[in-house]
Design a protein around this motif. Structure first.
Motif, PDB file in Angstrom:
ATOM      1  N   LYS A  27       0.766  -1.130   0.000  1.00 31.32           N
ATOM      2  CA  LYS A  27      -0.249  -0.366   0.498  1.00 31.32           C
ATOM      3  C   LYS A  27       0.773   1.041  -0.045  1.00 31.32           C
ATOM      4  O   LYS A  27       0.304   2.295  -1.039  1.00 31.32           O
ATOM      5  N   PRO A  28       2.357   1.315   0.899  1.00 29.99           N
ATOM      6  CA  PRO A  28       2.672   2.825   0.804  1.00 29.99           C
ATOM      7  C   PRO A  28       3.264   2.992  -0.456  1.00 29.99           C
ATOM      8  O   PRO A  28       3.226   3.960  -0.887  1.00 29.99           O
ATOM      9  N   LEU A  29       3.755   1.608  -1.067  1.00 29.22           N
ATOM     10  CA  LEU A  29       4.198   2.118  -2.880  1.00 29.22           C
ATOM     11  C   LEU A  29       3.282   2.557  -3.175  1.00 29.22           C
ATOM     12  O   LEU A  29       2.824   3.639  -4.698  1.00 29.22           O
ATOM     13  N   ALA A  81       9.700  10.198   0.511  1.00 29.29           N
ATOM     14  CA  ALA A  81       9.025   9.364   0.898  1.00 29.29           C
ATOM     15  C   ALA A  81       8.677   7.417   0.113  1.00 29.29           C
ATOM     16  O   ALA A  81       9.678   7.004   1.586  1.00 29.29           O
ATOM     17  N   ARG A  82       8.545   8.029  -0.713  1.00 30.57           N
ATOM     18  CA  ARG A  82       8.722   6.837  -1.611  1.00 30.57           C
ATOM     19  C   ARG A  82      10.411   6.043  -2.017  1.00 30.57           C
ATOM     20  O   ARG A  82      10.056   5.085  -1.784  1.00 30.57           O
ATOM     21  N   THR A  83      11.219   7.175  -2.091  1.00 30.12           N
ATOM     22  CA  THR A  83      12.282   6.821  -2.099  1.00 30.12           C
ATOM     23  C   THR A  83      13.189   5.667  -1.236  1.00 30.12           C
ATOM     24  O   THR A  83      13.193   4.677  -1.726  1.00 30.12           O
ATOM     25  N   ARG A  84      12.618   6.375  -0.325  1.00 27.41           N
ATOM     26  CA  ARG A  84      13.005   6.329   1.297  1.00 27.41           C
ATOM     27  C   ARG A  84      12.546   4.437   1.554  1.00 27.41           C
ATOM     28  O   ARG A  84      13.117   3.851   2.093  1.00 27.41           O
ATOM     29  N   PHE A  85      11.370   4.652   1.469  1.00 29.89           N
ATOM     30  CA  PHE A  85      10.838   3.336   1.679  1.00 29.89           C
ATOM     31  C   PHE A  85      11.186   1.874   0.922  1.00 29.89           C
ATOM     32  O   PHE A  85      11.626   0.955   0.751  1.00 29.89           O
ATOM     33  N   ALA A 122       0.461  -0.379 -11.700  1.00 29.41           N
ATOM     34  CA  ALA A 122       0.294  -0.479 -10.591  1.00 29.41           C
ATOM     35  C   ALA A 122       0.515   0.456 -10.033  1.00 29.41           C
ATOM     36  O   ALA A 122      -0.809   0.112  -9.316  1.00 29.41           O
ATOM     37  N   CYS A 123       0.695   1.401  -9.869  1.00 24.85           N
ATOM     38  CA  CYS A 123       0.935   2.125  -8.899  1.00 24.85           C
ATOM     39  C   CYS A 123      -0.047   3.669  -9.288  1.00 24.85           C
ATOM     40  O   CYS A 123       0.062   4.591  -8.948  1.00 24.85           O
TER      41      CYS A 123
END
Lengths: 244, 103
Positions: free
Chosen positions: A144-146, A153-157, B75-76
């Protein structure tokens, strides 16, 4: 052989009957065979019945899952003692290093999950992986976070996930990819979900295993253990004789 | 020069209303761009082949080498033209003819 797909973390409260039904129907349409809605405590009979009915109508097999958010190690042990035999899957959300280490070495724990947004609390390092590997615990990754995050934030995740996946692969810790979604619109087809794992370094077959083979192996293993004929791994009661 | 191998993807778009072809491709390019950057997006050689508005099914083309990146970017996608949306890959094939036989 045709794969059976599973989403072990559809994060919808079992009380929300209508939302749950719609999400289950959508998941069935997308080709999922096993679906799990997490319970934090012992489920009420009504909630269980709702889940089973919705799943039966959609042609999906429900998997009972307990999500544990222990405050400390003792709390974790107590919860495991109380809930292990009532659920197919036990997932521990590790909020501190002590809890994550205890969860990783306990054979009653099936899945380890870490906070998605607090990167300092993602304790899946080499020591954790070694403990998890010995106790057959799997690392669960919510996608979900993706979908929800953007930018740094997504890069770090993604960076955290890539590191954790590399460690898990090195130590042979099974990976489970779950949706972790609470809204219907974020549910993706199993192969789309597997394709997201390309972002953090999983190959095609490994990714498909993470949404099919790995979760099913855990569910089937636990169902066998929870069955009445189970004695020990590899030993089960085939037939009982009578006293005569 | 080595021939570039292509893959065709059939996409099911789920959203309220029907976007234009440009809005759909803007969302797809935007997602690839956010995940892989401008250079990464340029390597995909993506193009819209067709878009059936009656059933919201689109066919796009990409190079085989970047298929995995394009799939993950699709998908994103969570919005198209400012509205909540999701894109699902129905089928992938090496030729358009085989693609339409698959779904």
């Amino acid at each position: 052989m045709k794969r059976s797909f599973a989403d072990l973390h559809l994060k919808i409260a079992p009380k929300e009957t209508l939302t749950l039904q719609r999400a289950i129907q959508r998941a069935a349409k997308f080709g999922y065979r096993y679906l799990s809605v997490p319970f934090s405590f012992e489920p009420s009979t009504t909630e269980l019945e709702n889940l089973k009915t919705a799943c039966k109508d959609a042609g999906i097999e429900p998997v009972l899952r307990a999500d544990l958010y222990p405050r400390n190690e003792n709390d974790l042990m107590n919860s495991l003692r109380r809930l292990r035999r009532k659920f197919d899957i036990i997932c521990v959300f590790c909020d501190s290093k002590d809890i994550s280490r205890q969860a990783a070495k306990d054979r009653r724990v099936d899945l380890l999950n870490f906070p998605n947004l607090d990167y300092r609390k993602r304790f899946f390092d080499r020591s954790e992986a070694e403990l998890a590997s010995n106790s057959n615990a799997a690392l669960e990754i919510d996608v979900k976070p993706l979908l929800a995050l953007e930018g740094p934030a997504r890069t770090r995740f993604l960076s955290c996930l890539r590191r954790e996946v590399a460690i898990a692969k090195a130590f042979g810790v099974p990976l489970i990819i779950s949706s972790g979604v609470s809204e219907e619109r974020f549910i993706r087809m199993p192969r789309d979900m597997a394709s997201l794992s390309y972002l953090f370094g999983l190959g095609n077959v490994e990714a498909l295993d993470a949404v099919s083979f790995n979760p099913l192996a855990i569910v089937l293993r636990n169902r066998e253990k929870l069955g009445s004929s189970f004695v020990a791994p590899g030993v089960s009661i085939v037939k009982e004789g009578s006293d005569s | 020069m080595k021939r570039v191998k292509r893959r065709y993807l059939a996409l099911q778009l789920e959203m309220d209303g029907v976007p234009t072809e440009k809005e759909l491709m803007d969302a797809v390019w935007g997602s690839v761009d956010r995940l892989y950057g401008e250079v990464g997006a340029s390597l995909t050689s993506m193009a819209l082949i067709s878009f059936d508005v009656s059933c919201n099914v689109a066919v796009i083309r990409t190079s085989l080498e970047t298929l995995a990146s394009v799939r993950s970017s699709l998908a994103c996608i969570i919005s198209v033209a400012g509205k909540e949306a999701s894109v699902h890959v129905l089928a992938v094939s090496g030729t358009i003819k085989a693609l339409f036989e698959k779904f």
